[in-house]
Design a protein around this motif. Structure first.
Motif, PDB file in Angstrom:
ATOM      1  N   ARG A   1      -7.568   0.593   2.460  1.00  0.00           N
ATOM      2  CA  ARG A   1      -6.058   1.049   1.764  1.00  0.00           C
ATOM      3  C   ARG A   1      -6.221   0.401   0.316  1.00  0.00           C
ATOM      4  O   ARG A   1      -7.149  -0.399   0.088  1.00  0.00           O
TER       5      ARG A   1
ATOM      6  N   LEU B   1       5.100   9.243  -5.821  1.00  0.00           N
ATOM      7  CA  LEU B   1       4.895   7.842  -5.687  1.00  0.00           C
ATOM      8  C   LEU B   1       3.527   7.641  -6.649  1.00  0.00           C
ATOM      9  O   LEU B   1       3.541   6.473  -7.530  1.00  0.00           O
ATOM     10  N   TYR B   2       2.697   8.342  -6.203  1.00  0.00           N
ATOM     11  CA  TYR B   2       1.030   7.998  -6.858  1.00  0.00           C
ATOM     12  C   TYR B   2       1.173   8.151  -8.351  1.00  0.00           C
ATOM     13  O   TYR B   2       0.634   7.213  -9.031  1.00  0.00           O
TER      14      TYR B   2
ATOM     15  N   ALA C   1       7.916  10.897  -1.782  1.00  0.00           N
ATOM     16  CA  ALA C   1       6.805  11.524  -1.195  1.00  0.00           C
ATOM     17  C   ALA C   1       5.311  10.990  -2.094  1.00  0.00           C
ATOM     18  O   ALA C   1       5.731  10.735  -3.147  1.00  0.00           O
ATOM     19  N   SER C   2       4.164  11.402  -1.581  1.00  0.00           N
ATOM     20  CA  SER C   2       3.033  10.897  -2.080  1.00  0.00           C
ATOM     21  C   SER C   2       3.020  11.451  -3.559  1.00  0.00           C
ATOM     22  O   SER C   2       2.520  10.883  -4.365  1.00  0.00           O
TER      23      SER C   2
ATOM     24  N   TYR D   1       0.974  -1.041   0.101  1.00  0.00           N
ATOM     25  CA  TYR D   1       0.168   0.012   0.089  1.00  0.00           C
ATOM     26  C   TYR D   1       0.945   1.222   0.027  1.00  0.00           C
ATOM     27  O   TYR D   1       2.214   1.245   0.158  1.00  0.00           O
ATOM     28  N   GLY D   2       0.326   2.523  -0.300  1.00  0.00           N
ATOM     29  CA  GLY D   2       1.149   3.562  -0.459  1.00  0.00           C
ATOM     30  C   GLY D   2       1.906   4.092   0.543  1.00  0.00           C
ATOM     31  O   GLY D   2       3.183   4.228   0.242  1.00  0.00           O
ATOM     32  N   LEU D   3       1.673   4.171   1.904  1.00  0.00           N
ATOM     33  CA  LEU D   3       2.579   4.726   2.920  1.00  0.00           C
ATOM     34  C   LEU D   3       3.737   3.523   2.936  1.00  0.00           C
ATOM     35  O   LEU D   3       4.746   4.015   3.148  1.00  0.00           O
TER      36      LEU D   3
ATOM     37  N   MET E   1       5.953   4.621  -0.106  1.00  0.00           N
ATOM     38  CA  MET E   1       6.579   5.681   0.127  1.00  0.00           C
ATOM     39  C   MET E   1       7.922   5.600   1.096  1.00  0.00           C
ATOM     40  O   MET E   1       8.796   6.135   0.771  1.00  0.00           O
ATOM     41  N   GLN E   2       7.506   4.775   2.186  1.00  0.00           N
ATOM     42  CA  GLN E   2       8.624   4.554   3.184  1.00  0.00           C
ATOM     43  C   GLN E   2       9.768   3.774   2.350  1.00  0.00           C
ATOM     44  O   GLN E   2      10.936   4.096   2.578  1.00  0.00           O
TER      45      GLN E   2
END
Length: 106
Positions: free
Chosen positions: A68, A38-39, A34-35, A23-25, A28-29
């Motif tokens: 999510r 990433l997106y 940054a979002s 999932y996104g977070l 990102m990590q």
């Protein structure tokens, strides 16, 4: 598909566990992005057929958080991502490797 350094970081994070949902977070990590970076990458990879995405099947009220959106490499995506990263590494290992320069870690 053009593979930028941020895209390579995302692909490396996905390939670390290609059979898992991400999932996104988490991405990102893992990719250090940054979002806003990433997106758009995830959207391009999905449109290219390298990723599939789906919503988490939970009740947001019961879970106390929004559902999510999960991303997973497709079979084609695993092959394409490995090939793209191998080609990028080969390019980076060219003349600079002989000069003793360090290759970036995505």
């Amino acid at each position: 598909m053009r593979i930028t350094v941020p895209t390579a970081r995302v692909l490396a994070a996905l390939l670390a566990r290609p059979e898992d949902d991400h999932y996104g977070l988490e991405l990102m990590q893992a990719a250090g992005l940054a979002s806003g970076t990433l997106y758009p990458i995830l959207t391009r990879l999905t449109e290219a057929g390298w990723l599939e995405r789906r919503w988490e099947a939970i009740d947001p009220v019961a879970a106390g958080r929004p559902a999510r959106r999960f991303y997973r490499l497709t079979a084609e995506g695993v092959v394409a991502a490995r090939q793209a990263l191998a080609e990028l590494r080969a390019q980076l290992d060219g003349p600079t490797a002989a000069a003793g320069e360090a290759r970036p870690a995505w």
